[in-house]
Design a protein around this motif. Structure first.
Motif, PDB file in Angstrom:
ATOM      1  N   VAL A   1      -6.061   9.072 -12.128  1.00 36.67           N
ATOM      2  CA  VAL A   1      -7.173   8.298 -12.688  1.00 36.67           C
ATOM      3  C   VAL A   1      -7.653   8.950 -13.976  1.00 36.67           C
ATOM      4  CG1 VAL A   1      -9.578   7.602 -12.336  1.00 36.67           C
ATOM      5  CG2 VAL A   1      -7.926   7.308 -10.493  1.00 36.67           C
ATOM      6  N   PHE A   2      -7.835  10.266 -13.951  1.00 40.06           N
ATOM      7  CA  PHE A   2      -8.316  10.975 -15.134  1.00 40.06           C
ATOM      8  C   PHE A   2      -7.345  10.878 -16.308  1.00 40.06           C
ATOM      9  CE2 PHE A   2     -11.275  14.213 -12.843  1.00 40.06           C
ATOM     10  CZ  PHE A   2     -12.252  13.240 -12.762  1.00 40.06           C
ATOM     11  N   GLU A   3      -6.044  10.856 -15.998  1.00 43.27           N
ATOM     12  CA  GLU A   3      -5.032  10.818 -17.053  1.00 43.27           C
ATOM     13  C   GLU A   3      -4.617   9.391 -17.413  1.00 43.27           C
ATOM     14  OE1 GLU A   3      -4.028  13.306 -18.848  1.00 43.27           O
ATOM     15  OE2 GLU A   3      -5.300  14.698 -17.721  1.00 43.27           O
ATOM     16  N   PHE A   4      -5.305   8.384 -16.803  1.00 47.40           N
ATOM     17  CA  PHE A   4      -5.048   6.976 -17.065  1.00 47.40           C
ATOM     18  C   PHE A   4      -3.644   6.541 -16.668  1.00 47.40           C
ATOM     19  CE2 PHE A   4      -8.365   7.660 -20.528  1.00 47.40           C
ATOM     20  CZ  PHE A   4      -9.405   7.246 -19.703  1.00 47.40           C
ATOM     21  N   ARG A   5      -3.058   7.266 -15.690  1.00 43.15           N
ATOM     22  CA  ARG A   5      -1.835   6.752 -15.091  1.00 43.15           C
ATOM     23  C   ARG A   5      -2.180   5.623 -14.128  1.00 43.15           C
ATOM     24  NH1 ARG A   5      -0.346  12.401 -15.641  1.00 43.15           N
ATOM     25  NH2 ARG A   5      -1.308  12.923 -13.645  1.00 43.15           N
ATOM     26  N   LEU A   6      -3.388   5.671 -13.595  1.00 43.81           N
ATOM     27  CA  LEU A   6      -4.005   4.536 -12.914  1.00 43.81           C
ATOM     28  C   LEU A   6      -5.124   4.065 -13.830  1.00 43.81           C
ATOM     29  CD1 LEU A   6      -4.252   5.854  -9.230  1.00 43.81           C
ATOM     30  CD2 LEU A   6      -2.866   3.921 -10.016  1.00 43.81           C
ATOM     31  N   LEU A   7      -4.969   2.882 -14.389  1.00 41.50           N
ATOM     32  CA  LEU A   7      -5.869   2.435 -15.455  1.00 41.50           C
ATOM     33  C   LEU A   7      -7.172   1.874 -14.912  1.00 41.50           C
ATOM     34  CD1 LEU A   7      -3.331   0.684 -17.839  1.00 41.50           C
ATOM     35  CD2 LEU A   7      -4.701   2.705 -18.367  1.00 41.50           C
ATOM     36  N   PRO A   8      -8.255   2.025 -15.650  1.00 44.03           N
ATOM     37  CA  PRO A   8      -9.512   1.381 -15.273  1.00 44.03           C
ATOM     38  C   PRO A   8      -9.314  -0.115 -15.067  1.00 44.03           C
ATOM     39  CG  PRO A   8      -9.868   2.903 -17.086  1.00 44.03           C
ATOM     40  CD  PRO A   8      -8.383   2.811 -16.890  1.00 44.03           C
ATOM     41  N   GLY A   9      -9.796  -0.624 -13.942  1.00 46.91           N
ATOM     42  CA  GLY A   9      -9.641  -2.036 -13.623  1.00 46.91           C
ATOM     43  C   GLY A   9      -8.383  -2.372 -12.858  1.00 46.91           C
ATOM     44  N   GLU A  10      -7.479  -1.403 -12.689  1.00 45.56           N
ATOM     45  CA  GLU A  10      -6.227  -1.665 -11.975  1.00 45.56           C
ATOM     46  C   GLU A  10      -6.503  -1.871 -10.488  1.00 45.56           C
ATOM     47  OE1 GLU A  10      -1.889   0.507 -11.216  1.00 45.56           O
ATOM     48  OE2 GLU A  10      -3.142   1.088 -12.931  1.00 45.56           O
ATOM     49  N   ARG A  11      -5.881  -2.904  -9.900  1.00 47.46           N
ATOM     50  CA  ARG A  11      -6.049  -3.227  -8.476  1.00 47.46           C
ATOM     51  C   ARG A  11      -4.800  -2.804  -7.705  1.00 47.46           C
ATOM     52  NH1 ARG A  11     -10.290  -7.188  -7.792  1.00 47.46           N
ATOM     53  NH2 ARG A  11      -9.819  -7.041  -5.555  1.00 47.46           N
ATOM     54  N   PHE A  12      -5.002  -2.390  -6.464  1.00 47.09           N
ATOM     55  CA  PHE A  12      -3.876  -1.972  -5.629  1.00 47.09           C
ATOM     56  C   PHE A  12      -4.307  -1.998  -4.170  1.00 47.09           C
ATOM     57  CE2 PHE A  12      -6.174   1.708  -7.255  1.00 47.09           C
ATOM     58  CZ  PHE A  12      -6.572   2.334  -6.088  1.00 47.09           C
ATOM     59  N   THR A  13      -3.319  -1.950  -3.279  1.00 55.22           N
ATOM     60  CA  THR A  13      -3.584  -1.897  -1.845  1.00 55.22           C
ATOM     61  C   THR A  13      -3.233  -0.508  -1.321  1.00 55.22           C
ATOM     62  OG1 THR A  13      -1.358  -2.597  -1.209  1.00 55.22           O
ATOM     63  CG2 THR A  13      -2.992  -4.339  -1.645  1.00 55.22           C
ATOM     64  N   GLU A  14      -3.697  -0.219  -0.120  1.00 57.82           N
ATOM     65  CA  GLU A  14      -3.363   1.060   0.490  1.00 57.82           C
ATOM     66  C   GLU A  14      -1.856   1.170   0.738  1.00 57.82           C
ATOM     67  OE1 GLU A  14      -5.788   1.650   3.952  1.00 57.82           O
ATOM     68  OE2 GLU A  14      -7.648   1.307   2.839  1.00 57.82           O
ATOM     69  N   SER A  15      -1.237   0.055   1.085  1.00 52.49           N
ATOM     70  CA  SER A  15       0.208   0.062   1.328  1.00 52.49           C
ATOM     71  C   SER A  15       0.974   0.382   0.050  1.00 52.49           C
ATOM     72  CB  SER A  15       0.664  -1.292   1.879  1.00 52.49           C
ATOM     73  OG  SER A  15       0.082  -1.547   3.139  1.00 52.49           O
ATOM     74  N   GLU A  16       0.533  -0.170  -1.073  1.00 52.89           N
ATOM     75  CA  GLU A  16       1.194   0.104  -2.353  1.00 52.89           C
ATOM     76  C   GLU A  16       1.079   1.580  -2.726  1.00 52.89           C
ATOM     77  OE1 GLU A  16       0.586  -4.299  -4.460  1.00 52.89           O
ATOM     78  OE2 GLU A  16      -0.905  -2.714  -4.739  1.00 52.89           O
ATOM     79  N   ILE A  17      -0.098   2.157  -2.495  1.00 51.57           N
ATOM     80  CA  ILE A  17      -0.280   3.574  -2.800  1.00 51.57           C
ATOM     81  C   ILE A  17       0.577   4.429  -1.865  1.00 51.57           C
ATOM     82  CG2 ILE A  17      -1.935   5.490  -2.740  1.00 51.57           C
ATOM     83  CD1 ILE A  17      -2.249   3.754  -5.182  1.00 51.57           C
ATOM     84  N   ALA A  18       0.622   4.059  -0.592  1.00 53.50           N
ATOM     85  CA  ALA A  18       1.436   4.808   0.370  1.00 53.50           C
ATOM     86  C   ALA A  18       2.907   4.810  -0.037  1.00 53.50           C
ATOM     87  CB  ALA A  18       1.268   4.204   1.765  1.00 53.50           C
ATOM     88  N   GLU A  19       3.398   3.644  -0.469  1.00 58.90           N
ATOM     89  CA  GLU A  19       4.800   3.541  -0.896  1.00 58.90           C
ATOM     90  C   GLU A  19       5.035   4.312  -2.194  1.00 58.90           C
ATOM     91  OE1 GLU A  19       8.122   0.110  -2.040  1.00 58.90           O
ATOM     92  OE2 GLU A  19       6.136  -0.467  -1.290  1.00 58.90           O
ATOM     93  N   ARG A  20       4.098   4.197  -3.105  1.00 56.02           N
ATOM     94  CA  ARG A  20       4.248   4.845  -4.412  1.00 56.02           C
ATOM     95  C   ARG A  20       4.299   6.355  -4.294  1.00 56.02           C
ATOM     96  NH1 ARG A  20       0.318   3.551  -9.627  1.00 56.02           N
ATOM     97  NH2 ARG A  20       0.961   5.273 -10.966  1.00 56.02           N
TER      98      ARG A  20
END
Length: 248
Positions: free
Chosen positions: A35-54
């Motif tokens: 988040v701090f490095e903007f690899r996850l951008l402000p306003g970006e939406r995601f699910t817990e499953s997507e994060i788990a897979e990623r």
């Protein structure tokens, strides 16, 4: 014998050196950094499953990590609709910087204008040892200096002795950290911070509250301007790069 608790300075210097002790802690640290490095951008939406897979983990540590990030105001969850990286709201950050400035102005005026107790003298002495140093002794690692910068401002408020102000200041610090850490993106900001911190401390040592107030106001305003400019530039760069590498 029980070892002494690490000082704020020692914690800042040690930040990032230790290894996480659980998957949830490790994932929290990684997501926070993204988040701090903007690899996850402000306003970006995601699910817990997507994060788990990623990140190659189960959903349990994902949820624990996201709930912790939510308490820091970095992400927010929606009932049955996943999660979102909190968008950057510069008007809100301006308000938070103003609140921070009010607290720190009060602190430096207290410290420069009147007698302080022994504990406060020790705090100030530690800050002097960190910031009023020869240029050859200055640290150059921007991440370490960023941590010590946060300690500097926190310790000024702590030395002033108002615990409620210290509590509010800590909350403000948490909420502006996502953009404040960008203040040290460019090397000249490290040397400028050393110069400005030293000037503030000298004004306190010489019992000049008006000068200390002017210096802390200018210091915080300059930091706010720099972080806004750098944040906008970083966001634009990241989004441009994402478009360039997006599949056709």
């Amino acid at each position: 014998m029980t070892p002494p608790n690490p000082s704020p300075r020692e914690q800042a210097l040690a930040a990032g050196r230790g290894k996480p002790t659980s998957r949830a802690v490790a994932l929290y640290a990684q997501l926070r950094e993204d988040v701090f490095e903007f690899r996850l951008l402000p306003g970006e939406r995601f699910t817990e499953s997507e994060i788990a897979e990623r990140y190659g983990v189960s959903r349990t540590p994902v949820r624990e990590a996201l709930l912790r990030l939510q308490t820091e105001g970095l992400v927010r969850g929606y009932f049955r609709s996943g999660w979102e990286v909190v968008p950057i709201d510069f008007a809100r950050f301006d308000d938070l910087y103003e609140l921070r400035k009010l607290i720190e102005v009060h602190a430096v005026r207290q410290l420069a204008g009147g007698a302080v107790d022994e504990a406060s003298q020790q705090r100030l002495g530690a800050l002097v040892a960190d910031w009023i140093v020869d240029k050859s002794a200055r640290l150059s690692d921007a991440r370490v200096v960023s941590g010590l910068d946060e300690v500097f401002h926190t310790e000024l408020v702590a030395a002033a002795g108002n615990q409620e102000m210290l509590r509010v200041h800590a909350e403000v610090t948490d909420r502006i950290r996502i953009i404040r850490r960008l203040d040290f993106t460019y090397p000249h900001r490290v040397s400028t911070t050393y110069d400005e911190h030293a000037a503030i401390l000298r004004a306190i040592q010489r019992h000049k509250p008006d000068q200390a107030e002017l210096l802390i106001r200018a210091h915080i305003d300059r930091s706010r301007q720099e972080t806004r400019k750098i944040t906008l530039h970083r966001l634009q760069t990241v989004r441009t790069e994402a478009k360039q590498y997006a599949p056709a």
